[in-house]
Design a protein around this motif. Structure first.
Motif, PDB file in Angstrom:
ATOM      1  N   UNK A  19      -1.039  -0.394  -1.894  1.00 16.01           N
ATOM      2  CA  UNK A  19       0.291  -0.674  -2.441  1.00 16.01           C
ATOM      3  C   UNK A  19       0.491  -2.181  -2.618  1.00 16.01           C
ATOM      4  N   UNK A  20       0.054  -2.986  -1.656  1.00 12.09           N
ATOM      5  CA  UNK A  20       0.159  -4.437  -1.768  1.00 12.09           C
ATOM      6  C   UNK A  20      -0.619  -4.945  -2.985  1.00 12.09           C
ATOM      7  N   UNK A  21      -1.828  -4.455  -3.136  1.00  9.18           N
ATOM      8  CA  UNK A  21      -2.677  -4.882  -4.250  1.00  9.18           C
ATOM      9  C   UNK A  21      -2.061  -4.447  -5.577  1.00  9.18           C
ATOM     10  N   UNK A  22      -1.551  -3.232  -5.615  1.00  4.29           N
ATOM     11  CA  UNK A  22      -0.922  -2.712  -6.826  1.00  4.29           C
ATOM     12  C   UNK A  22       0.280  -3.566  -7.239  1.00  4.29           C
ATOM     13  N   UNK A  23       1.096  -3.950  -6.294  1.00  3.18           N
ATOM     14  CA  UNK A  23       2.272  -4.773  -6.603  1.00  3.18           C
ATOM     15  C   UNK A  23       1.869  -6.162  -7.071  1.00  3.18           C
ATOM     16  N   UNK A  24       0.835  -6.727  -6.481  1.00  4.04           N
ATOM     17  CA  UNK A  24       0.351  -8.027  -6.954  1.00  4.04           C
ATOM     18  C   UNK A  24      -0.131  -7.912  -8.397  1.00  4.04           C
ATOM     19  N   UNK A  25      -0.829  -6.832  -8.684  1.00  9.11           N
ATOM     20  CA  UNK A  25      -1.327  -6.626 -10.042  1.00  9.11           C
ATOM     21  C   UNK A  25      -0.175  -6.451 -11.032  1.00  9.11           C
ATOM     22  N   UNK A  26       0.798  -5.628 -10.694  1.00 12.80           N
ATOM     23  CA  UNK A  26       1.937  -5.406 -11.600  1.00 12.80           C
ATOM     24  C   UNK A  26       2.668  -6.714 -11.892  1.00 12.80           C
ATOM     25  N   UNK A  78       5.051   3.676 -10.235  1.00 13.70           N
ATOM     26  CA  UNK A  78       4.199   2.961  -9.289  1.00 13.70           C
ATOM     27  C   UNK A  78       5.027   2.200  -8.260  1.00 13.70           C
ATOM     28  N   UNK A  79       6.129   1.609  -8.725  1.00 17.81           N
ATOM     29  CA  UNK A  79       7.008   0.883  -7.806  1.00 17.81           C
ATOM     30  C   UNK A  79       7.639   1.819  -6.782  1.00 17.81           C
ATOM     31  N   UNK A  80       8.083   2.971  -7.229  1.00 19.64           N
ATOM     32  CA  UNK A  80       8.694   3.938  -6.307  1.00 19.64           C
ATOM     33  C   UNK A  80       7.678   4.400  -5.265  1.00 19.64           C
ATOM     34  N   UNK A  81       6.462   4.633  -5.698  1.00 21.53           N
ATOM     35  CA  UNK A  81       5.411   5.041  -4.766  1.00 21.53           C
ATOM     36  C   UNK A  81       5.096   3.958  -3.758  1.00 21.53           C
ATOM     37  N   UNK A  82       5.113   2.699  -4.216  1.00 20.23           N
ATOM     38  CA  UNK A  82       4.818   1.584  -3.313  1.00 20.23           C
ATOM     39  C   UNK A  82       5.868   1.477  -2.220  1.00 20.23           C
ATOM     40  N   UNK A  83       7.128   1.641  -2.581  1.00 22.89           N
ATOM     41  CA  UNK A  83       8.189   1.543  -1.573  1.00 22.89           C
ATOM     42  C   UNK A  83       8.010   2.613  -0.505  1.00 22.89           C
ATOM     43  N   UNK A  84       7.722   3.817  -0.933  1.00 19.38           N
ATOM     44  CA  UNK A  84       7.514   4.910   0.010  1.00 19.38           C
ATOM     45  C   UNK A  84       6.325   4.606   0.917  1.00 19.38           C
ATOM     46  N   UNK A  85       5.261   4.114   0.333  1.00 22.82           N
ATOM     47  CA  UNK A  85       4.044   3.833   1.096  1.00 22.82           C
ATOM     48  C   UNK A  85       4.246   2.690   2.081  1.00 22.82           C
ATOM     49  N   UNK A  86       4.903   1.620   1.632  1.00 16.05           N
ATOM     50  CA  UNK A  86       5.093   0.455   2.499  1.00 16.05           C
ATOM     51  C   UNK A  86       6.065   0.738   3.634  1.00 16.05           C
ATOM     52  N   UNK A  87       7.100   1.509   3.329  1.00 13.07           N
ATOM     53  CA  UNK A  87       8.031   1.945   4.354  1.00 13.07           C
ATOM     54  C   UNK A  87       9.023   0.914   4.843  1.00 13.07           C
ATOM     55  N   UNK A  88       8.609  -0.003   5.649  1.00 11.94           N
ATOM     56  CA  UNK A  88       9.542  -0.906   6.319  1.00 11.94           C
ATOM     57  C   UNK A  88       9.991  -2.052   5.419  1.00 11.94           C
ATOM     58  N   UNK A  89      11.203  -2.555   5.651  1.00 11.42           N
ATOM     59  CA  UNK A  89      11.665  -3.731   4.899  1.00 11.42           C
ATOM     60  C   UNK A  89      10.735  -4.943   5.088  1.00 11.42           C
ATOM     61  N   UNK A  90      10.175  -5.101   6.273  1.00  9.64           N
ATOM     62  CA  UNK A  90       9.274  -6.229   6.516  1.00  9.64           C
ATOM     63  C   UNK A  90       8.026  -6.122   5.640  1.00  9.64           C
ATOM     64  N   UNK A  91       7.448  -4.944   5.560  1.00 11.23           N
ATOM     65  CA  UNK A  91       6.261  -4.746   4.713  1.00 11.23           C
ATOM     66  C   UNK A  91       6.611  -4.959   3.246  1.00 11.23           C
ATOM     67  N   UNK A  92       7.802  -4.538   2.848  1.00 12.22           N
ATOM     68  CA  UNK A  92       8.249  -4.735   1.464  1.00 12.22           C
ATOM     69  C   UNK A  92       8.417  -6.219   1.152  1.00 12.22           C
TER      70      UNK A  92
END
Length: 141
Positions: A19-26, A78-92
């Motif tokens: 998810x982190x890598x995907x968000x960096x790419x987007x 993809x963004x919605x999936x990333x939020x679910x995967x990351x979970x916590x506000x700190x990870x987001x």
């Protein structure tokens, strides 16, 4: 093509790393091009997150896979999936910071990149003001 493992000794599990890598790419692709400086910063970030286990060929395969996922599913999904995967506000917040780092690597944050960062921040449930503050800091302000 076999999936590329992003396993790491870091405390994040593989789905969170993806998810982190995907968000960096987007974020990097927000202005329609993945510039040389952005790509280098992206590669360094992926290497750091994966304990330097991703080869240059694997990185190219990963970029191809991420681009195909973006075209097939759309950015919003993809963004919605990333939020679910990351979970916590700190990870987001960490994810948003990494995404900002990629787009700021070339020294310029374009209007479309700024808009994508705000879209990512909103999708991750982060405060718009906090997102803007992170952008200003990346711009040296």
């Amino acid at each position: 093509m076999a999936p590329i493992s992003l396993r790491s000794s870091h405390t994040l599990d593989e789905p969170k790393l993806e998810a982190l890598v995907e968000l960096m790419y987007l974020a990097a692709y927000a202005d329609g091009e993945f510039g040389a400086e952005e790509k280098r910063h992206f590669a360094r970030s992926v290497q750091s997150l994966t304990d330097r286990k991703v080869t240059p060929d694997q990185l190219e395969q990963l970029i191809t896979r991420l681009d195909a996922a973006r075209r097939a599913s759309g950015t919003a999904a993809l963004l919605a999936g990333a939020r679910t995967t990351l979970g916590s506000p700190a990870a987001c917040r960490v994810a948003l910071s990494l995404a900002i780092g990629v787009i700021a690597a070339d020294g310029t944050i374009t209007t479309s990149e700024r808009a994508m960062i705000h879209e990512i921040g909103a999708a991750l449930g982060l405060d718009r003001g906090g997102t803007e503050e992170m952008l200003r800091e990346a711009e040296g302000g």
